[in-house]
Write a protein that holds these residues in place. Structure first.
Motif, PDB file in Angstrom:
ATOM      1  N   PHE A   1       4.672   2.838   2.210  1.00  0.00           N
ATOM      2  CA  PHE A   1       5.620   3.690   1.484  1.00  0.00           C
ATOM      3  C   PHE A   1       4.863   4.939   1.055  1.00  0.00           C
ATOM      4  N   VAL A   2       5.502   6.098   1.186  1.00  0.00           N
ATOM      5  CA  VAL A   2       4.879   7.366   0.821  1.00  0.00           C
ATOM      6  C   VAL A   2       5.779   8.072  -0.187  1.00  0.00           C
ATOM      7  N   GLN A   3       5.216   8.431  -1.342  1.00  0.00           N
ATOM      8  CA  GLN A   3       5.942   9.206  -2.349  1.00  0.00           C
ATOM      9  C   GLN A   3       5.394  10.621  -2.311  1.00  0.00           C
ATOM     10  N   GLU A   4       6.218  11.562  -1.839  1.00  0.00           N
ATOM     11  CA  GLU A   4       5.795  12.964  -1.677  1.00  0.00           C
ATOM     12  C   GLU A   4       6.131  13.748  -2.930  1.00  0.00           C
ATOM     13  N   CYS A   5       5.111  14.438  -3.476  1.00  0.00           N
ATOM     14  CA  CYS A   5       5.258  15.126  -4.764  1.00  0.00           C
ATOM     15  C   CYS A   5       4.614  16.513  -4.745  1.00  0.00           C
TER      16      CYS A   5
ATOM     17  N   ILE B   1       3.966  14.737 -11.861  1.00  0.00           N
ATOM     18  CA  ILE B   1       4.860  13.744 -11.277  1.00  0.00           C
ATOM     19  C   ILE B   1       4.088  12.760 -10.404  1.00  0.00           C
ATOM     20  N   GLY B   2       3.244  13.284  -9.510  1.00  0.00           N
ATOM     21  CA  GLY B   2       2.493  12.407  -8.626  1.00  0.00           C
ATOM     22  C   GLY B   2       1.565  11.473  -9.376  1.00  0.00           C
ATOM     23  N   SER B   3       0.896  11.973 -10.410  1.00  0.00           N
ATOM     24  CA  SER B   3      -0.003  11.128 -11.198  1.00  0.00           C
ATOM     25  C   SER B   3       0.762  10.026 -11.918  1.00  0.00           C
ATOM     26  N   SER B   4       1.942  10.369 -12.413  1.00  0.00           N
ATOM     27  CA  SER B   4       2.765   9.373 -13.097  1.00  0.00           C
ATOM     28  C   SER B   4       3.236   8.297 -12.125  1.00  0.00           C
ATOM     29  N   TRP B   5       3.661   8.706 -10.931  1.00  0.00           N
ATOM     30  CA  TRP B   5       4.028   7.730  -9.897  1.00  0.00           C
ATOM     31  C   TRP B   5       2.836   6.811  -9.604  1.00  0.00           C
TER      32      TRP B   5
ATOM     33  N   SER C   1      10.859  11.780  -0.978  1.00  0.00           N
ATOM     34  CA  SER C   1      10.468  13.012  -1.656  1.00  0.00           C
ATOM     35  C   SER C   1      10.934  12.997  -3.098  1.00  0.00           C
ATOM     36  N   SER C   2      10.067  13.469  -3.988  1.00  0.00           N
ATOM     37  CA  SER C   2      10.410  13.575  -5.411  1.00  0.00           C
ATOM     38  C   SER C   2      11.147  14.876  -5.731  1.00  0.00           C
TER      39      SER C   2
ATOM     40  N   ARG D   1       0.852  -1.183   0.000  1.00  0.00           N
ATOM     41  CA  ARG D   1       0.000   0.000   0.000  1.00  0.00           C
ATOM     42  C   ARG D   1       0.890   1.236   0.000  1.00  0.00           C
ATOM     43  N   VAL D   2       0.685   2.118  -0.971  1.00  0.00           N
ATOM     44  CA  VAL D   2       1.513   3.300  -1.149  1.00  0.00           C
ATOM     45  C   VAL D   2       0.630   4.534  -1.141  1.00  0.00           C
ATOM     46  N   ALA D   3       1.122   5.585  -0.504  1.00  0.00           N
ATOM     47  CA  ALA D   3       0.451   6.882  -0.556  1.00  0.00           C
ATOM     48  C   ALA D   3       1.238   7.816  -1.463  1.00  0.00           C
ATOM     49  N   VAL D   4       0.524   8.557  -2.285  1.00  0.00           N
ATOM     50  CA  VAL D   4       1.127   9.587  -3.132  1.00  0.00           C
ATOM     51  C   VAL D   4       0.547  10.926  -2.690  1.00  0.00           C
ATOM     52  N   LEU D   5       1.418  11.834  -2.262  1.00  0.00           N
ATOM     53  CA  LEU D   5       0.988  13.150  -1.793  1.00  0.00           C
ATOM     54  C   LEU D   5       1.321  14.180  -2.854  1.00  0.00           C
ATOM     55  N   GLY D   6       0.280  14.686  -3.507  1.00  0.00           N
ATOM     56  CA  GLY D   6       0.455  15.593  -4.636  1.00  0.00           C
ATOM     57  C   GLY D   6       0.185  14.851  -5.929  1.00  0.00           C
TER      58      GLY D   6
END
Length: 311
Positions: A82-86, A14-18, A113-114, A5-10
């Motif tokens: 896992f969190v991908q910050e964008c 970039i965030g949409s592509s992630w 962070s991206s 389970r991953v969170a994308v912030l933003g």
């Protein structure tokens, strides 16, 4: 750690592509973005990116609908491994976000962070405990370009960088470790160096914008897509390799480096460059040019993957 389970912030580009990439790997994705219309733009982006991911055979376990949009950042990160910050690259904005999500994170969660323009040490100041926060900088678009630049430091807990490396590898990324904090990390510095000279050649009347671009894609760019500059020069001097190359071409490179241009990106110069790319595009829209770019990148990646499978 089994990251499911991953969170994308933003949820910008970039965030949409992630998000599209993570979904293609069969991972549930929780997203937060406060901008009006963000959820629909995100879902449209995923739908557009999915055929590309299918062409690269990356969607066997994927589900584009395993996506949940949240009204708050803290809600999105709850239960994420896992969190991908964008979010946009404003330090105060990132610090506020980190203060919001930190109390809701799982103890084992990794946050990457991206950011391309901010320094890890600057961003760490937004955390009470930055031990599980690292840099995970992609190249645009992340669902298509494999590179991720990773950076940790003395405040990073043991094993966090390794966890991120394994996770990014699982979703098809190629990672490098940035060993020392510098502005723009590694790949953007290389881009900046090439672009500076490309601009200087135009400004000094050596070549047009189109011909400078052509000199790259029809020349060294083809080689760079296969191998990096050190390895290519290693292959360029016969059995003696890179040591012989340095001995043979030292004087030439020293002379070239001394003559490289220094530029300032003024409004007038920006207008000149913009006019040049418009002319180079020959009336095609940016959307059409992006489509052509992505088709060519996909073709190269397909060829590279086939070579790996038959090796």
């Amino acid at each position: 750690m089994n990251i499911e389970r991953v969170a994308v912030l933003g949820a910008g580009v970039i965030g949409s592509s992630w998000a599209a990439l993570f979904l293609s790997a069969g991972i549930r994705v929780d997203v937060y973005d406060p901008a009006p219309g963000s959820e629909q733009r995100l879902r449209d982006y995923v739908a557009t990116a999915w055929p590309t991911l299918e062409a690269l055979k990356m969607t066997a376990n994927g589900d584009p609908d395993a996506l949940r949009f949240h009204a708050s950042a803290s809600g999105a990160v709850e239960n994420a491994h896992f969190v991908q910050e964008c979010v946009p690259e404003r330090l105060e904005l990132k610090h506020a976000l980190f203060r919001e999500v930190e109390p809701r994170l799982l103890p084992e969660a990794v946050v990457a962070s991206s950011a391309s323009g901010l320094m890890l040490s600057e961003m760490q100041r937004g955390w009470t405990d930055p031990s599980r926060f690292i840099l995970g900088h992609p190249f645009n678009p992340p669902h298509l370009i494999p590179l991720v630049e990773l950076l940790a430091n003395g405040k990073t807990a043991g094993g966090v960088l390794e966890t991120a490396e394994k996770f990014y590898g699982r979703v098809g990324k190629t990672t490098i470790r940035v060993r020392k904090e510098v502005p723009a990390h590694v790949a953007n510095r290389l881009q900046a160096a090439l672009w500076r000279e490309a601009i200087s050649l135009v400004e000094n009347g050596v070549a047009s914008v189109e011909d400078v671009d052509k000199a790259v894609w029809a020349g060294p760019g083809l080689r760079w897509a296969a191998m990096g500059p050190h390895m290519l020069f290693h292959l360029g001097a016969g059995p003696g390799g890179l040591r012989e190359f340095c001995n043979r071409y030292r004087d030439s490179f020293d002379r070239w480096w001394d003559d490289l241009g220094e530029v300032e990106l003024t409004e007038n110069l920006a207008d000149t460059l913009f006019g040049g790319v418009v002319e180079e595009g020959k009336g095609e829209s940016t959307a059409e040019l992006c489509r052509k770019r992505d088709e060519m990148i996909v073709g190269f990646l397909q060829s590279r993957y086939r070579k790996k499978q038959t090796a």
